[in-house]
Design a protein around this motif. Structure first.
Motif, PDB file in Angstrom:
ATOM      1  N   GLU A  38       0.824  -1.197   0.000  1.00 53.07           N
ATOM      2  CA  GLU A  38       0.000   0.000   0.000  1.00 53.07           C
ATOM      3  C   GLU A  38       0.865   1.257   0.000  1.00 53.07           C
ATOM      4  OE1 GLU A  38      -2.946   2.054   3.276  1.00 53.07           O
ATOM      5  OE2 GLU A  38      -2.489  -0.067   3.399  1.00 53.07           O
ATOM      6  N   PRO A  39       0.695   2.100  -1.019  1.00 53.03           N
ATOM      7  CA  PRO A  39       1.422   3.368  -0.995  1.00 53.03           C
ATOM      8  C   PRO A  39       0.821   4.291   0.065  1.00 53.03           C
ATOM      9  CG  PRO A  39       0.046   3.209  -2.966  1.00 53.03           C
ATOM     10  CD  PRO A  39      -0.115   1.932  -2.207  1.00 53.03           C
ATOM     11  N   GLU A  40       1.601   5.269   0.492  1.00 49.89           N
ATOM     12  CA  GLU A  40       1.088   6.201   1.499  1.00 49.89           C
ATOM     13  C   GLU A  40      -0.124   6.958   0.989  1.00 49.89           C
ATOM     14  OE1 GLU A  40       3.903   8.628   3.554  1.00 49.89           O
ATOM     15  OE2 GLU A  40       5.395   7.016   3.541  1.00 49.89           O
ATOM     16  N   GLN A  41      -0.034   7.388  -0.248  1.00 41.76           N
ATOM     17  CA  GLN A  41      -1.162   8.040  -0.909  1.00 41.76           C
ATOM     18  C   GLN A  41      -1.181   7.563  -2.346  1.00 41.76           C
ATOM     19  OE1 GLN A  41      -0.359  12.258  -0.301  1.00 41.76           O
ATOM     20  NE2 GLN A  41      -2.072  12.315   1.140  1.00 41.76           N
ATOM     21  N   VAL A  42      -2.376   7.482  -2.896  1.00 44.73           N
ATOM     22  CA  VAL A  42      -2.514   7.102  -4.300  1.00 44.73           C
ATOM     23  C   VAL A  42      -3.099   8.304  -5.028  1.00 44.73           C
ATOM     24  CG1 VAL A  42      -3.492   5.483  -5.946  1.00 44.73           C
ATOM     25  CG2 VAL A  42      -2.897   4.706  -3.642  1.00 44.73           C
ATOM     26  N   GLU A  43      -2.202   9.053  -5.636  1.00 40.70           N
ATOM     27  CA  GLU A  43      -2.631  10.263  -6.336  1.00 40.70           C
ATOM     28  C   GLU A  43      -2.399  10.186  -7.830  1.00 40.70           C
ATOM     29  OE1 GLU A  43      -0.449  13.293  -4.291  1.00 40.70           O
ATOM     30  OE2 GLU A  43      -1.853  13.330  -2.614  1.00 40.70           O
ATOM     31  N   ALA A  44      -1.669   9.143  -8.263  1.00 43.13           N
ATOM     32  CA  ALA A  44      -1.367   9.003  -9.680  1.00 43.13           C
ATOM     33  C   ALA A  44      -1.506   7.537 -10.072  1.00 43.13           C
ATOM     34  CB  ALA A  44       0.046   9.497  -9.974  1.00 43.13           C
ATOM     35  N   LEU A  45      -1.848   7.301 -11.321  1.00 41.88           N
ATOM     36  CA  LEU A  45      -2.014   5.949 -11.826  1.00 41.88           C
ATOM     37  C   LEU A  45      -0.738   5.129 -11.675  1.00 41.88           C
ATOM     38  CD1 LEU A  45      -4.055   4.083 -13.102  1.00 41.88           C
ATOM     39  CD2 LEU A  45      -3.390   4.960 -15.340  1.00 41.88           C
ATOM     40  N   ALA A  46       0.411   5.766 -11.745  1.00 39.92           N
ATOM     41  CA  ALA A  46       1.691   5.066 -11.617  1.00 39.92           C
ATOM     42  C   ALA A  46       1.897   4.476 -10.218  1.00 39.92           C
ATOM     43  CB  ALA A  46       2.838   6.011 -11.954  1.00 39.92           C
ATOM     44  N   GLU A  47       1.101   4.908  -9.237  1.00 42.42           N
ATOM     45  CA  GLU A  47       1.235   4.420  -7.862  1.00 42.42           C
ATOM     46  C   GLU A  47       0.319   3.231  -7.576  1.00 42.42           C
ATOM     47  OE1 GLU A  47       0.227   8.116  -6.087  1.00 42.42           O
ATOM     48  OE2 GLU A  47       2.313   8.781  -5.986  1.00 42.42           O
ATOM     49  N   THR A  48      -0.393   2.777  -8.582  1.00 44.71           N
ATOM     50  CA  THR A  48      -1.318   1.664  -8.424  1.00 44.71           C
ATOM     51  C   THR A  48      -1.173   0.739  -9.623  1.00 44.71           C
ATOM     52  OG1 THR A  48      -3.629   1.077  -7.946  1.00 44.71           O
ATOM     53  CG2 THR A  48      -3.263   2.952  -9.433  1.00 44.71           C
ATOM     54  N   VAL A  49      -2.143  -0.133  -9.836  1.00 45.46           N
ATOM     55  CA  VAL A  49      -2.148  -1.019 -10.995  1.00 45.46           C
ATOM     56  C   VAL A  49      -3.323  -0.618 -11.876  1.00 45.46           C
ATOM     57  CG1 VAL A  49      -2.434  -3.389 -11.780  1.00 45.46           C
ATOM     58  CG2 VAL A  49      -1.049  -2.908  -9.755  1.00 45.46           C
TER      59      VAL A  49
END
Length: 116
Positions: A38-49
């Motif tokens: 889990e990233p600290e915050q998900v603000e961009a598509l690059a931080e998720t799948v």
């Protein structure tokens, strides 16, 4: 752990052990679950799948006829992990609707869960 999933993707494909399955084809339902730290915050598509990318991977694998569904789910899981190396777990479930078994049955099911 954060999970991204696609459920009940519908495909018509030619997977199956028996020769007639390679000619007639069948309907399939596919579920894909991927988990990653889990990233600290998900603000961009690059931080998720990107689940659109998951669909593209599934479509790529489903068009290649395989005699065993086990190979299909393995291929999908492998392609996902190569595209998204930060994934720590995949779960891929493939249902063949109305498998040709001479019995009244809704579907067969193969599930592969992998930890990386």
């Amino acid at each position: 752990m954060l999970t991204v999933a696609l459920e009940q993707l519908r495909f018509f494909a030619y997977h199956g052990f028996y020769a007639e399955e390679g000619v007639l084809g069948n309907d399939f339902l596919l579920d894909i679950y991927v988990s990653f730290p889990e990233p600290e915050q998900v603000e961009a598509l690059a931080e998720t799948v990107n689940y659109a990318a998951l669909y593209d991977i599934a479509r790529e694998a489903m068009v290649v006829p395989q005699p065993l569904l086990e190979q299909v789910v393995y291929d999908i899981s492998d392609l996902i992990h190569r595209r998204f190396p930060n994934i720590s777990q995949t779960k891929v479930a493939l249902r063949k609707m109305n498998p040709p078994m001479g019995a009244e049955i809704r579907n067969s099911l193969v599930v592969l869960e992998k930890n990386y």
